[in-house]
Motif scaffolding. Structure first.
Motif, PDB file in Angstrom:
ATOM      1  N   ALA A 190      55.592  54.783  66.305  1.00  0.00           N
ATOM      2  CA  ALA A 190      54.944  55.958  66.882  1.00  0.00           C
ATOM      3  C   ALA A 190      53.589  55.584  67.478  1.00  0.00           C
ATOM      4  CB  ALA A 190      54.789  57.045  65.820  1.00  0.00           C
ATOM      5  N   MET A 191      52.867  54.714  66.780  1.00  0.00           N
ATOM      6  CA  MET A 191      51.538  54.315  67.265  1.00  0.00           C
ATOM      7  C   MET A 191      51.645  53.589  68.603  1.00  0.00           C
ATOM      8  SD  MET A 191      49.177  55.185  65.040  1.00  0.00           S
ATOM      9  CE  MET A 191      49.056  55.695  63.318  1.00  0.00           C
TER      10      MET A 191
ATOM     11  N   VAL B 123      51.675  49.924  56.739  1.00  0.00           N
ATOM     12  CA  VAL B 123      52.090  50.981  57.670  1.00  0.00           C
ATOM     13  C   VAL B 123      53.595  50.822  57.917  1.00  0.00           C
ATOM     14  CG1 VAL B 123      51.670  52.083  59.887  1.00  0.00           C
ATOM     15  CG2 VAL B 123      49.818  50.849  58.749  1.00  0.00           C
TER      16      VAL B 123
ATOM     17  N   ASP C 191      55.988  54.515  61.616  1.00  0.00           N
ATOM     18  CA  ASP C 191      54.612  54.834  62.005  1.00  0.00           C
ATOM     19  C   ASP C 191      54.101  53.849  63.048  1.00  0.00           C
ATOM     20  OD1 ASP C 191      53.988  57.197  60.787  1.00  0.00           O
ATOM     21  OD2 ASP C 191      53.237  56.280  58.934  1.00  0.00           O
ATOM     22  N   LEU C 192      54.410  52.590  62.839  1.00  0.00           N
ATOM     23  CA  LEU C 192      54.000  51.593  63.835  1.00  0.00           C
ATOM     24  C   LEU C 192      54.618  51.914  65.196  1.00  0.00           C
ATOM     25  CD1 LEU C 192      54.203  48.229  61.847  1.00  0.00           C
ATOM     26  CD2 LEU C 192      52.137  49.370  62.718  1.00  0.00           C
TER      27      LEU C 192
ATOM     28  N   ALA D  76      50.229  60.665  69.951  1.00  0.00           N
ATOM     29  CA  ALA D  76      51.498  60.306  69.340  1.00  0.00           C
ATOM     30  C   ALA D  76      51.658  61.029  68.008  1.00  0.00           C
ATOM     31  CB  ALA D  76      51.581  58.795  69.143  1.00  0.00           C
TER      32      ALA D  76
ATOM     33  N   LEU E  80      47.004  57.142  70.815  1.00  0.00           N
ATOM     34  CA  LEU E  80      47.369  57.041  69.398  1.00  0.00           C
ATOM     35  C   LEU E  80      47.380  58.425  68.765  1.00  0.00           C
ATOM     36  CD1 LEU E  80      45.321  53.963  68.126  1.00  0.00           C
ATOM     37  CD2 LEU E  80      47.803  54.202  68.209  1.00  0.00           C
TER      38      LEU E  80
END
Lengths: 215, 215, 215, 215
Positions: B175-176, B168, B172-173, A183, A180
């Motif tokens: 990327a996570m 979020v 972003d999700l 990233a 995480l």
DNA sequence: CATGAATGAGGATTCATTCAT
DNA sequence: AATGAATGAATCCTCATTCAT
């Protein structure tokens, strides 16, 4: 007699000065190396580039380091040492394991924002390629492992305290958090290392703890 | 008359055979390149190494590609095309957005287990280094963006369906999840690419959805 | 019995045909070589270029010649042979030595206009470089010397007849005329080999005989 | 204070020495290049040959020039500059146009005897081959054209003064003289550049003015 | 010790030649 | 015998390293 003493002292002072000068040069070279390797990667960064960045002649680099590989390794090692020092301090200061994890993240991000794309080099160069592993001294990895160990210990502690799931092993948890986190770093480096990395620590921490599901 | 026809047919067959042979060679070179670049990285992988891995002479590489750069780019592009095809198929088959995310993970891991350390190269070479961006054609990145777009769409859909957190953003999700996933891949590559990657998809999916907190 | 005879005849015919085919191929290659070498020079002209110009595959060249050098040498030799034949004919037809010199010039220029920049190659490639002399067979030079000899003989004849100065040796005269002539050819090649070369023969001849002084 | 001054002066001296050394090396390389290109031609002359002739390592050449092409071009340009300077001086000193033409010839031959086979290279490489024209900078030709212009002007002047024929244009006259002259040079190079070239200037001049006819 | 030029091993690439089809 | 792809020796050029000043 007094003369001899004076000479000795003078010599000692001169040696001290020399040593300090040497140390300053060495550090200037390492800093230049960090910048140059960070910008261009290992192969594209030429010795001449590093020398120019450090403001010395190419030959001078060899008065302080045996080879390009050694400069690279030294630079990484020094960066890691700094990093581990910071992490170690956090580790000792924060008793609550979860807060400690958050502090790890914040500290890492502060280090990265300060040191620029240096850690990115490690991800890229040190992470996967075989040649890199062959070149880098064992000691370098030891430091990295130390960080991993601190993280895993903290997770074990948190599991024991009933704060984290028991069905995932501490190493797996550590790898997940690292992923995480990477990233974020990855995307941050791609965006050109702006000054917003530290602020994202809490987002990463939140997702790591609570997941993406709506509650 | 019959003679001419026969000759023509013979020639057509010969050309077909030749084309097939050429295609086979080309593929063998790309496969060898994937292995070699994956093992050594772009710079450490010499043309001689790739040729040796492919079982041909160094000069032969230049009958199929103009340069080392082109081999590298072609290899990445081909891998990405295959990958996108697989992902696209999943995307169209699975109506439930969360299940689709899981399928994405499983498909990715299947691709990696099959294709070896190829994706790792992308992470390392395509991800960060500037020279890499200069070398690779625009088109290569286009494929990668296509994947990212599919993922983000899926997350937007899931948020709309009330299945995921609204605080979020889909990027972003995405990327996570990519980070969690990459961490697995990273560690898998380090362990030498054993055949256990696909099985870990559900773990990643679980952590991503529910987080690490004990419930 | 009759059968055997027939077979023999058939074979003889087939062989004749084959020989003719071979000769045609050979000639096509030499023509292509002349064009290509003339356009690009020895080194820049690749075997692939010559093959393409001749409309055959690269490998085919080696069924007719042992090497690039041999193609080059053969091409020059053939051109020179043609040239000498023409010059020899003129030499035998024209009794007056000065008119014979003019005819030499006209013949040379006709040859050049017809054969294109081929002779220019000889001037350039064959003229000076050592490697060229090493590569070319003795025989080639023999032909060139034959031409020089014809010219010198003619000059000797003209001097004997009281038509030319006695204070310059026939070899020097020959060199001078060759120089005047080459200057024309040089400039003609530079201008792209237009169809005006033959017309300049009389100008060269006039200057050679009478000089530049106003009378 | 005195110390600083001293250091500065020392450095300035060292830099001066270095510059001189660099210039000497550069010149040595250019001289070696002239010899080697003159003997073997552009393609047959390998960088290793030039380096050996100059008594340096192959890599050293690249500390002074970017490429083989640049060495070739620099060599030609320098030779031409020297040549033009000499010719220009003659042009300004000699008022009589015909005597000036003779002086041009003598100067050219002196230059050639001194500089060896360099001009021959120009005739061969610069004269005809296409690749050469592509490689050489415009500027190189400019110098050559300057020479041609001086010659043509002189001829125009002589025609105006009633010293030369009016039925041949100055450019044609210039080409003719150049041809006569080149023939001498050509033959001189073939004979191995002995020390008799200058003496032949008057012969060339005589033939050019008076022709070959007996009077 | 700083300097910066010399070095030469190493690598990408070219292309004449060979050879299996 | 034609084909065209495979071959690998040869070449230009790079750059880490050495060394004289």
């Amino acid at each position: 007699m007094a003369d001899t003493v004076k000479k000795k002292r003078t010599r000692r002072i001169r040696e001290t000065v020399r040593e300090e000068t040497r140390a300053a040069y060495r550090q200037a070279i390492l800093d230049a190396a960090a910048k140059t390797f960070g910008r261009l990667g290992f192969h594209e960064a030429k010795m001449a580039d590093i020398a120019a960045e450090a403001g010395v002649a190419a030959g001078t680099l060899y008065n302080y380091f045996d080879s390009k590989d050694e400069i690279f390794a030294s630079m990484l090692q020094q960066a890691q040492e700094r990093f581990i020092e910071m992490i170690q301090a956090v580790s000792e200061d924060e008793p609550d394991p979860l807060q400690r994890v958050l502090a790890f993240l914040q500290t890492s991000y502060a280090f990265l924002e300060e040191g620029g794309p240096l850690f990115a080099i490690y991800l890229r160069q040190g992470g996967l390629a075989e040649w890199s592993r062959q070149r880098l001294q064992e000691s370098d990895d030891r430091l990295f492992k130390h960080y991993t160990a601190l993280l895993e210990e903290t997770f074990a502690e948190a599991i024991d305290a009933g704060l984290l799931r028991e069905d995932v092993s501490p190493p797996d948890l550590a790898a997940m958090l690292a992923g995480l986190s990477d990233a974020q770093v990855f995307s941050w480096v791609r965006r050109g290392c702006p000054a917003d990395l530290i602020a994202r620590a809490s987002l990463v921490f939140d997702i790591f703890l609570n997941g993406a599901t709506k509650r």
